[in-house]
Write an enzyme that holds these catalytic residues in place. Structure first.
Site, PDB file in Angstrom:
ATOM      1  N   TYR A 175      39.798  32.366  29.359  1.00  0.00           N
ATOM      2  CA  TYR A 175      39.619  31.433  28.249  1.00  0.00           C
ATOM      3  C   TYR A 175      40.412  30.154  28.523  1.00  0.00           C
ATOM      4  CZ  TYR A 175      38.361  36.005  26.502  1.00  0.00           C
ATOM      5  OH  TYR A 175      37.813  37.259  26.376  1.00  0.00           O
TER       6      TYR A 175
ATOM      7  N   THR B  99      53.592  39.708  16.708  1.00  0.00           N
ATOM      8  CA  THR B  99      54.607  40.247  15.786  1.00  0.00           C
ATOM      9  C   THR B  99      54.827  39.329  14.595  1.00  0.00           C
ATOM     10  OG1 THR B  99      56.462  39.192  16.950  1.00  0.00           O
ATOM     11  CG2 THR B  99      55.766  41.383  17.710  1.00  0.00           C
TER      12      THR B  99
END
Length: 352
Positions: free
Chosen positions: A195, A267
């Site tokens: 990507y 996270t």
């Protein structure tokens, strides 16, 4: 089809928000608007999650209080996976649940230096690499099938004394080992070469790799970490930034080829479950002087400290944690090693 208990748990966690949750979100909106008004700002345009500045809303989360980790999945509908996801990070590594994988290769991180900007985001210390560079830093090997381009790193750390040990900054890391938390943790985030940007890769399976380096207190600090902590003195408050030229991330790596790996998530919100985590099986070190430099960092005010910016461990939910540590081979006093022991040994009957 009869749902399993795990399915029921997931479905119940992902149900549309009930009235109490809507009230909680409204309370959060009102709280941030009040903070903006006290600061002399227009909450409709700059601070309010209900207003027109979408970017501000996406950045309005904390590690405690009404906008803390327990409420991330409620504050924004796009963050619901933070609450109901089953591949969330960080985790606690349990030694007796590790799976030795002979096919795991060594992790390779390019050694050349890169440049970028070190930022106080109000959540943590973040370094953003210059993506215009003609020589991007790449990561490969380990559990990865492709090359990954380095995007940024985050520094998580604590600011309080541990109640039992009494050591300063004894809590601060996100990942834990057998329940043990470390004073700090630095996380390198890279995106797949398939990507052309991190923003696109983070939505794809295995689109991102996170390399977690645990940090312990010691008298001989890591050279790469020293460069970072020296620079944070120029990023005292939220949105402060400073250029960081010619830093080698390879210097941050601990002197080990052993690591643990699992499939997890970001996270922080939006908690996308597209991250392959690699956690090295050895910490790097910082000293008390570096700790005090970090403790001087502040959020949006001169009072609020920046630290204690870690998310608690998330349930493993039957995920497999692999490692290249072969516990069957022992060196010294029970220390595991991947080193091959080779030699010649005569049969018992020889010379008898």
């Amino acid at each position: 089809m009869v749902p399993t208990p795990g399915d029921v748990e997931t479905l119940s966690a992902c149900q549309p928000e009930s009235s109490p949750l809507l009230l909680l979100r409204q309370a959060a909106v009102e709280a941030v608007e009040a903070d903006c008004l006290l600061a002399g700002e227009d909450p409709t345009w700059q601070c309010s999650p209900a207003g027109k500045a979408v970017g501000s809303w996406e950045g309005w989360w904390t590690y405690d209080g009404v906008s803390g980790v327990d409420h991330w999945g409620v504050l924004n509908p796009n963050w619901k996976i933070c609450k109901c996801g089953r591949k969330q990070s960080p985790i606690n590594f349990e030694p007796d649940r590790l799976l030795f994988d002979t096919h795991l290769r060594f992790v390779h991180v390019d050694k050349h230096e890169i440049s970028g900007t070190l930022n106080n985001t109000g959540h943590d210390v973040t370094f953003f690499a210059d993506q215009r560079s003609s020589s991007p830093l790449m990561v490969s090997g380990g559990p990865l099938s492709y090359q990954y381009r380095f995007e940024r790193f985050h520094l998580h750390f604590g600011t309080v004394k541990h109640q039992r040990s009494g050591f300063e900054n004894a809590t601060g890391s996100e990942h834990r080992v057998d329940g043990q938390q470390f004073p700090a943790e630095i996380q390198l985030l890279c995106y797949s070469s398939l990507y052309d940007s991190f923003e696109k890769a983070v939505h794809q399976p295995n689109g991102v790799v996170g390399i977690a380096i645990l940090i312990q207190m010691g008298d001989e600090p890591n050279r790469g970490l020293r460069i970072i902590t020296d620079a944070v003195t120029r990023t005292t408050y939220k949105d402060d930034s400073t250029p960081l030229e010619s830093i080698s991330l390879h210097l941050l790596l601990p002197q080990t080829e052993q690591f643990l790996t699992y499939e997890g998530s970001l996270t922080t919100p939006p908690c996308y479950e597209t991250v392959t985590w690699i956690v090295f099986n050895k910490p790097i070190y910082m000293n008390r002087q570096q700790l005090h430099m970090l403790k001087r960092l502040r959020k949006s005010t001169a009072v609020e400290k920046l630290g204690n910016n870690f998310r608690p461990p998330q349930p493993l939910h039957h995920r497999v944690v692999r490692t290249n540590i072969d516990f069957r081979r022992k060196v010294g006093k029970g220390c595991p090693s991947m080193k091959r022991e080779m030699g010649y040994k005569a049969s018992k009957w020889l010379g008898a």
